[in-house]
Design an enzyme around this catalytic site. Structure first.
Site, mmCIF file in Angstrom:
data_model
loop_
_atom_site.group_PDB
_atom_site.id
_atom_site.type_symbol
_atom_site.label_atom_id
_atom_site.label_comp_id
_atom_site.label_asym_id
_atom_site.label_seq_id
_atom_site.Cartn_x
_atom_site.Cartn_y
_atom_site.Cartn_z
ATOM 1 C CG ASN A 72 5.273 70.892 105.555
ATOM 2 O OD1 ASN A 72 4.758 69.796 105.699
ATOM 3 N ND2 ASN A 72 6.462 71.064 104.981
ATOM 4 C CD1 TRP A 73 0.770 70.647 110.417
ATOM 5 C CD2 TRP A 73 -0.462 68.817 110.808
ATOM 6 N NE1 TRP A 73 -0.480 71.056 110.815
ATOM 7 C CE2 TRP A 73 -1.252 69.951 111.047
ATOM 8 C CE3 TRP A 73 -1.015 67.554 110.978
ATOM 9 C CZ2 TRP A 73 -2.581 69.864 111.464
ATOM 10 C CZ3 TRP A 73 -2.339 67.456 111.388
ATOM 11 C CH2 TRP A 73 -3.106 68.606 111.636
ATOM 12 C CE LYS A 74 9.020 70.626 107.451
ATOM 13 N NZ LYS A 74 10.370 71.116 107.531
ATOM 14 C CG HIS A 122 9.281 70.884 101.638
ATOM 15 N ND1 HIS A 122 10.411 70.415 102.239
ATOM 16 C CD2 HIS A 122 8.779 71.846 102.459
ATOM 17 C CE1 HIS A 122 10.599 71.056 103.377
ATOM 18 N NE2 HIS A 122 9.611 71.935 103.540
ATOM 19 C CD GLU A 129 11.813 68.764 105.228
ATOM 20 O OE1 GLU A 129 10.681 68.254 105.320
ATOM 21 O OE2 GLU A 129 12.195 69.700 105.967
ATOM 22 C CD GLU A 160 9.541 76.132 102.807
ATOM 23 O OE1 GLU A 160 8.997 76.360 103.885
ATOM 24 O OE2 GLU A 160 9.670 74.990 102.344
ATOM 25 N N GLY A 201 14.057 74.297 109.655
ATOM 26 C CA GLY A 201 14.251 73.436 110.825
ATOM 27 C C GLY A 201 15.536 73.707 111.591
ATOM 28 C CB SER A 206 13.668 78.935 111.411
ATOM 29 O OG SER A 206 14.359 77.703 111.331
ATOM 30 N N GLY A 231 6.776 75.113 109.381
ATOM 31 C CA GLY A 231 6.968 73.710 109.726
ATOM 32 C C GLY A 231 6.787 73.502 111.224
ATOM 33 N N GLY A 232 7.897 73.471 111.950
ATOM 34 C CA GLY A 232 7.887 73.158 113.380
ATOM 35 C C GLY A 232 6.843 73.934 114.177
HETATM 36 P P1 PGA Z 1 10.408 75.035 109.624
HETATM 37 O O1 PGA Z 1 10.008 74.323 108.269
HETATM 38 O O2 PGA Z 1 9.399 76.120 109.872
HETATM 39 O O3 PGA Z 1 10.371 73.963 110.659
HETATM 40 O O4 PGA Z 1 11.788 75.606 109.415
HETATM 41 C C1 PGA Z 1 9.483 75.055 107.187
HETATM 42 C C2 PGA Z 1 9.187 74.141 106.033
HETATM 43 O O5 PGA Z 1 9.924 73.168 105.839
HETATM 44 O O6 PGA Z 1 8.201 74.338 105.305
#
Ligand code: PGA
Length: 261
Positions: free
Chosen positions: A9-11, A106, A108, A178, A184, A224, A245-246
């Site tokens: 997930n590149w956001k 998600h 977010e 999650e 993050g 993470s 994500g990251g």
């Molecule tokens: P993260 O994000 O790996 O940067 O913690 C995961 C996600 O939000 O899907």
């Protein structure tokens, strides 16, 4: 056997140039996976899902055209099929370009865009109606966990967002657990914490549907997850892969996670 999946997930990250560099680098790595007779469909890797910002959807799809084992989707869709919703995108648009999956719910989106389970259930339904596979995200915030309410909260999210489906529908979706406190933050859930929640989710599915359905459904861990901790997490019985994500923004890191099974 349920599917093993690693999703990125590149956001809201990367320029077009950076995005293309990332996918091209990733493709080279997948093609050169050792011990591979046919790198495009039997390389022993888990299925890979990419969730770029939707403005890059076509370009990422182009790179992985006719490429088995790598699918591309979007991070969000609107809950209505079409119409006067300036700035939004519909599942039909995504599907018509060749996208196959969408993240839904998600944290977010839940937190910054006030998306609740009722709205998310509509998105899930519309995604499926248009042939997109939803990756439904659930997970608790830190105060919920500290108050011992995390199981109850995740159960609620699944009940409202997912468990209204019938057996034939539900078995096609993917669930991502999650914990919000791990996203993050660099603070990953321990493999035991992840396994505990994944086993709980699978039990909920079994209670609501059947053992067989529960056994077939892929449940991803996100929060993470990185090249260092992925193997330990993926080794757990009920953890079928990760939503990253990251660490999905660097081809090297993401590919190491893909290789972590
Ligand atoms: P993260 O994000 O790996 O940067 O913690 C995961 C996600 O939000 O899907």
């Amino acid at each position: 056997m349920r599917k093993k999946i690693v999703a990125g997930n590149w956001k809201m990250n990367l320029s077009a140039k950076e995005a293309l560099a990332l996918v091209n680098e990733l493709k080279v790595k997948i093609d050169h996976q050792p011990d591979t007779k046919n790198p495009k469909n039997s390389n022993g890797l888990p299925e890979v899902l990419l969730f770029p910002p939707y403005v890059y959807l076509s370009r990422v799809l182009e790179v992985f055209k006719n490429y088995e084992g790598v699918s591309v989707g979007v991070q969000n869709i609107h809950q209505e099929g079409k119409g006067a919703f300036t700035g939004e995108i519909s599942p039909l648009m995504v599907r018509s370009l060749g996208g196959t999956h969408t993240l839904i719910g998600h944290s977010e989106r839940r937190i910054h865009f006030n998306e609740d389970d009722e709205l998310l259930a509509k998105k899930v339904a519309l995604a499926m109606k248009n042939g997109l596979i939803p990756v439904y995200c659930c997970g608790e915030m830190l105060p919920d966990r500290e108050a011992g309410k995390h199981f109850q909260l995740v159960a609620e999210q699944l009940k409202k967002g997912v468990f209204w489906m019938n057996e034939d529908e539900v078995k096609n979706i993917i669930i991502a657990y999650e914990p919000v406190w791990a996203i993050g933050t660099g603070q990953t859930a321990s493999p035991e914490q992840a396994q505990e929640m994944h086993a709980y989710i699978r039990q909920l599915i079994s209670d609501h549907y059947s053992n067989k359905i529960a056994d077939e459904m892929t449940i991803l861990y996100g929060g993470s997850c990185n090249a260092k901790n992925a193997a330990e997490l993926f080794a757990k019985e009920d953890v079928d892969g990760g939503l990253i994500g990251g660490a999905s923004l660097k081809a090297d890191d993401f590919f190491r996670i893909i290789q972590s099974f």
